[in-house]
Design an enzyme around this catalytic site. Structure first.
Site, mmCIF file in Angstrom:
data_model
loop_
_atom_site.group_PDB
_atom_site.id
_atom_site.type_symbol
_atom_site.label_atom_id
_atom_site.label_comp_id
_atom_site.label_asym_id
_atom_site.label_seq_id
_atom_site.Cartn_x
_atom_site.Cartn_y
_atom_site.Cartn_z
ATOM 1 N N GLY A 141 99.817 56.279 150.065
ATOM 2 C CA GLY A 141 99.113 55.940 151.349
ATOM 3 C C GLY A 141 98.521 54.541 151.055
ATOM 4 N NE ARG A 154 104.493 53.613 146.028
ATOM 5 C CZ ARG A 154 104.359 54.206 147.308
ATOM 6 N NH1 ARG A 154 103.240 54.941 147.495
ATOM 7 N NH2 ARG A 154 105.458 54.569 147.901
ATOM 8 C CD GLN A 213 105.830 60.898 151.585
ATOM 9 O OE1 GLN A 213 106.620 61.396 152.443
ATOM 10 N NE2 GLN A 213 105.650 59.753 150.843
ATOM 11 C CG ASP A 241 103.140 51.491 153.821
ATOM 12 O OD1 ASP A 241 103.688 52.573 154.453
ATOM 13 O OD2 ASP A 241 102.609 51.845 152.801
ATOM 14 C CG ASN A 299 104.497 53.763 158.406
ATOM 15 O OD1 ASN A 299 103.831 53.740 157.367
ATOM 16 N ND2 ASN A 299 104.845 54.881 159.155
ATOM 17 C CE LYS A 300 106.781 56.930 152.803
ATOM 18 N NZ LYS A 300 107.327 56.305 151.406
#
Ligand code: MRU
Length: 349
Positions: A46, A88, A197, A238, A248-249
């Site tokens: 996250g 990351r 998630q 993100d 984002n994811k």
């Protein structure tokens, strides 16, 4: 409150998000290398949570160094920052936090602080980031909660909750706040393949809070929207580029297109530390490719034939045109985002 990460006299303690929801266990990182490892292995994940984790990793590095002066520590400090920055690539909060520490260190070294003073101030800065993150989530909750319907279904993707932040959450903070305001919200949580998630973490933390939650597979959203079950979508981010394009994811982009097609508002909730005005558009956002094993296997069991090709991009970019509003701790931004983002940045200076 859900204890995502905490500074303790022994080191940084993380709830192990790879084990939830079946097991609530903790990992203690006593060195910056261990903090880097927990970020890479997704024990903590996250965007805001990994930024603050890196800040505490730097604090651990400063506490453990054998150097005796800031000048002697400087090359090691750079090495610590580089290791944490290499964990990351997509969430800009990580680089934001490291950059903030670099600026602080340079200031303190130039001011002639002793290494002990530097250690204390670096830890205090990490603590400040932790507290600021919770305050930002609460503020986003207040702004964003007002946007949700009094009664209705809200879809979210991935986990942008307390577990992804220092507490309360971004997208889930918006939902929490709406529920606290007395709104009757039914949450639909996309399971979020491949790391799950949504199924594991969003479902777990909303259940802990007694919020009405239903998990759906990622491919079910369109039919629920068509059936009128979803009145709003809210997701985290993100990295948000200067034009509003939002990483984002993986799978967020699909949801945004579906929401547009069905006339459902699509909100992004993120703190200002997620906004990257130095990146002009989503095209320039680096997308992490994670190990194939996350797709080929589940729970240690192989799902796919040996040797098949696998792709595992961890994030996608939702073009700004699909985003109804960006909820930040400074307020809700609307298109055109090039202007609203820059305007709000200038107003805060
Ligand atoms: O790979 P992850 O689990 O770190 O990805 C997390 C997300 O994509 C979240 O939606 C994002 O970081 C926002 S968290 C407040």
């Amino acid at each position: 409150m859900i204890p995502t990460l905490a500074w303790t006299p022994e080191g940084v303690r993380f709830i192990d998000q790879t084990k939830l929801p079946l097991e609530e266990s903790y990992v203690l990182a006593t060195t910056y290398e261990q903090v880097a490892d927990v970020i890479v292995t997704m024990v903590v994940r996250g965007a805001p949570a990994i930024g603050v984790s890196a800040a505490y990793g730097i604090a651990l590095g400063a506490l453990k160094t054998k150097a005796t002066t800031p000048a002697e520590f400087a090359p090691e400090f750079e090495q610590i920052c580089a290791r944490l920055a290499g964990t990351r690539p997509t969430a800009v909060n990580l680089f934001w936090a490291i950059d903030r520490m670099k600026k602080l260190f340079a200031r303190l070294a130039a001011a002639g602080d002793s290494l002990d003073e530097v250690r204390g101030k670096i830890l205090a800065e990490a603590d400040a980031m932790y507290q600021e993150d919770i305050a930002a989530c609460k503020a986003m909750g207040a702004f964003g909660g007002a946007l949700l319907p009094d009664v209705g279904g809200v879809l979210t993707h991935c986990n942008a909750g307390a577990l992804a932040t220092c507490g309360y959450g971004t997208a889930l903070g918006v939902i929490r706040s709406a529920v606290e305001q007395g709104k009757k919200i039914k949450v639909y949580a996309d399971e979020t393949r491949p790391f799950l998630q949504g199924a594991r973490l969003t479902a777990w933390e909303l259940m802990e809070d007694g919020i009405d939650t239903t998990v759906i597979c990622d491919n079910m959203a369109a039919s629920l929207m068509r059936a009128g079950k979803i009145q709003a979508v809210v997701v985290g981010a993100d990295r948000i580029a200067a034009n509003g394009d939002t990483a984002n994811k993986i799978g967020t982009y699909n949801v945004a297109i579906l929401a547009k097609e069905h006339g459902i508002p699509f909100y992004v909730a993120a703190p200002w530390s997620t906004i990257d005005l130095a990146t002009a558009t989503g095209e320039a956002i680096p997308i992490e490719e994670r190990p194939a094993v996350e797709v080929t296997h589940h729970g240690g069991k192989q799902l796919t034939p040996n040797g098949v090709g696998i792709r595992n991009p961890a994030f996608d970019v939702t073009p700004a045109k699909y985003i109804t509003g960006i909820v930040t701790e400074r307020g809700v931004l609307r298109a055109p985002y090039v202007e609203s983002l820059r305007g709000m940045e200038l107003a805060a200076k």
